[in-house]
Design an enzyme around this catalytic site. Structure first.
Site, PDB file in Angstrom:
ATOM      1  N   ARG A   1      42.775  28.058  47.499  1.00 27.49           N
ATOM      2  CA  ARG A   1      41.733  28.338  46.366  1.00 27.49           C
ATOM      3  C   ARG A   1      41.799  27.598  45.140  1.00 27.49           C
ATOM      4  NH1 ARG A   1      41.778  33.902  42.975  1.00 27.49           N
ATOM      5  NH2 ARG A   1      40.008  33.758  41.816  1.00 27.49           N
TER       6      ARG A   1
ATOM      7  N   ARG B   1      39.491  30.461  29.569  1.00 27.56           N
ATOM      8  CA  ARG B   1      38.568  30.078  30.389  1.00 27.56           C
ATOM      9  C   ARG B   1      37.179  30.802  30.073  1.00 27.56           C
ATOM     10  NH1 ARG B   1      41.057  31.269  36.089  1.00 27.56           N
ATOM     11  NH2 ARG B   1      39.465  30.432  36.800  1.00 27.56           N
TER      12      ARG B   1
ATOM     13  N   ALA C   1      40.130  39.361  39.682  1.00 29.40           N
ATOM     14  CA  ALA C   1      39.106  39.427  38.614  1.00 29.40           C
ATOM     15  C   ALA C   1      39.038  40.741  38.375  1.00 29.40           C
ATOM     16  CB  ALA C   1      37.851  38.999  39.599  1.00 29.40           C
TER      17      ALA C   1
ATOM     18  N   TYR D   1      44.842  26.919  40.319  1.00 32.82           N
ATOM     19  CA  TYR D   1      45.804  28.215  40.470  1.00 32.82           C
ATOM     20  C   TYR D   1      47.091  27.456  41.350  1.00 32.82           C
ATOM     21  CZ  TYR D   1      42.077  31.307  39.676  1.00 32.82           C
ATOM     22  OH  TYR D   1      41.241  31.990  39.094  1.00 32.82           O
TER      23      TYR D   1
ATOM     24  N   ASN E   1      48.948  41.403  39.275  1.00 35.60           N
ATOM     25  CA  ASN E   1      47.845  40.447  38.789  1.00 35.60           C
ATOM     26  C   ASN E   1      46.638  40.973  39.667  1.00 35.60           C
ATOM     27  OD1 ASN E   1      46.102  38.170  38.956  1.00 35.60           O
ATOM     28  ND2 ASN E   1      47.503  36.629  39.519  1.00 35.60           N
TER      29      ASN E   1
ATOM     30  N   PRO F   1      41.941  41.093  44.232  1.00 33.24           N
ATOM     31  CA  PRO F   1      40.881  40.182  45.223  1.00 33.24           C
ATOM     32  C   PRO F   1      41.251  38.556  45.264  1.00 33.24           C
ATOM     33  CG  PRO F   1      39.811  41.816  44.058  1.00 33.24           C
ATOM     34  CD  PRO F   1      41.057  41.790  43.595  1.00 33.24           C
ATOM     35  N   ASN F   2      41.032  37.885  46.378  1.00 37.94           N
ATOM     36  CA  ASN F   2      41.094  36.610  46.276  1.00 37.94           C
ATOM     37  C   ASN F   2      42.497  35.848  46.207  1.00 37.94           C
ATOM     38  OD1 ASN F   2      38.150  36.423  47.036  1.00 37.94           O
ATOM     39  ND2 ASN F   2      38.190  37.014  44.828  1.00 37.94           N
TER      40      ASN F   2
ATOM     41  N   GLU G   1      51.322  42.864  33.083  1.00 38.48           N
ATOM     42  CA  GLU G   1      50.144  42.074  33.442  1.00 38.48           C
ATOM     43  C   GLU G   1      50.455  40.630  33.738  1.00 38.48           C
ATOM     44  OE1 GLU G   1      46.937  42.202  30.649  1.00 38.48           O
ATOM     45  OE2 GLU G   1      45.622  41.102  32.008  1.00 38.48           O
TER      46      GLU G   1
ATOM     47  N   HIS H   1      49.172  36.558  35.262  1.00 43.26           N
ATOM     48  CA  HIS H   1      48.144  35.773  35.748  1.00 43.26           C
ATOM     49  C   HIS H   1      48.551  34.289  35.806  1.00 43.26           C
ATOM     50  CE1 HIS H   1      45.035  38.662  34.611  1.00 43.26           C
ATOM     51  NE2 HIS H   1      45.517  38.833  33.774  1.00 43.26           N
TER      52      HIS H   1
HETATM   53  C1  DQA Z   1      43.798  35.454  37.759  1.00 39.58           C
HETATM   54  C2  DQA Z   1      42.562  35.200  36.568  1.00 39.58           C
HETATM   55  C3  DQA Z   1      41.400  36.012  36.923  1.00 39.58           C
HETATM   56  O1  DQA Z   1      40.361  35.636  36.211  1.00 39.58           O
HETATM   57  C4  DQA Z   1      40.596  35.508  38.285  1.00 39.58           C
HETATM   58  O2  DQA Z   1      39.648  36.112  38.664  1.00 39.58           O
HETATM   59  C5  DQA Z   1      41.868  35.250  39.504  1.00 39.58           C
HETATM   60  C6  DQA Z   1      43.072  34.883  39.164  1.00 39.58           C
HETATM   61  C7  DQA Z   1      44.914  34.509  37.677  1.00 39.58           C
HETATM   62  O3  DQA Z   1      45.904  34.725  38.312  1.00 39.58           O
HETATM   63  O4  DQA Z   1      44.976  33.384  36.885  1.00 39.58           O
HETATM   64  O5  DQA Z   1      41.562  35.805  40.504  1.00 39.58           O
HETATM   65  O6  DQA Z   1      44.256  36.646  37.772  1.00 39.58           O
END
Ligand code: DQA
Length: 159
Positions: free
Chosen positions: A20, A109, A79, A25, A76, A12-13, A100, A102
């Site tokens: 964003r 964080r 959330a 990011y 990735n 998501p997002n 995994e 990110h």
């Molecule tokens: C994320 C870190 C997550 O905590 C966050 O909700 C994201 C992006 C990252 O790529 O740093 O959406 O996965």
């Protein structure tokens, strides 16, 4: 030679990358990251498929569609990292390496980001490297998949 495929999943997002929270990011878009990830795969003779969704069930479907068809997954989860148990269960059912990924380092964080439901089943974790993490995660996934292949003993003629 069989088609060697790594599946990159974006939660998501992540479709909003570029605009964003650029202070966290960066300003590269998701497409920029996917292109860098695909270059890393292509350099090693692999194909890369990408799927982004804001819906956990879509990501579960994508993992299931990869079972027996792709050799490795880079995810990735956005959330969903922190509470996506059905995504966890789908990845646990996948028979290849999971990496995994990110952009940020969630463990540095807010406290609610410190738990990852994916980490226990990941062969590797790449975090806090920004966009450079995408090609690195793909390379790690491919290396893990190729190492697993070598580790499987070949059947002898009389087996
Ligand atoms: C994320 C870190 C997550 O905590 C966050 O909700 C994201 C992006 C990252 O790529 O740093 O959406 O996965």
């Amino acid at each position: 030679m069989p088609r060697q495929v790594v599946l990159l999943l974006s939660g998501p997002n992540l479709n909003l990358l570029g605009t964003r929270q650029p202070e966290i990011y960066g300003t590269d878009t998701l497409l920029d990251h996917v292109q860098a990830a695909r270059r890393a795969a292509t350099e090693r003779g692999w194909d890369l498929e990408h799927r982004q969704s804001n819906h956990e069930g879509d990501l579960v479907d994508a993992v299931q569609s990869g079972i027996g068809r792709v050799e490795a997954i880079v995810v990735n989860p956005g959330a969903l990292t922190h509470y996506g148990w059905s995504l966890h269960d789908a990845l646990a059912a996948f028979d290849g390496p999971v990496v995994e990924l990110h952009l940020s380092e969630p463990s540095e964080r807010e406290p609610w980001r410190h738990t990852s439901v994916v980490e226990p089943l990941a062969a590797a974790r790449v975090a806090g490297e920004g966009g450079a993490g995408y090609p690195r995660a793909v390379t790690l996934a491919i290396e893990a998949a190729e190492a697993a292949r070598v580790a499987v003993p070949k059947p002898t003629a009389d087996q």
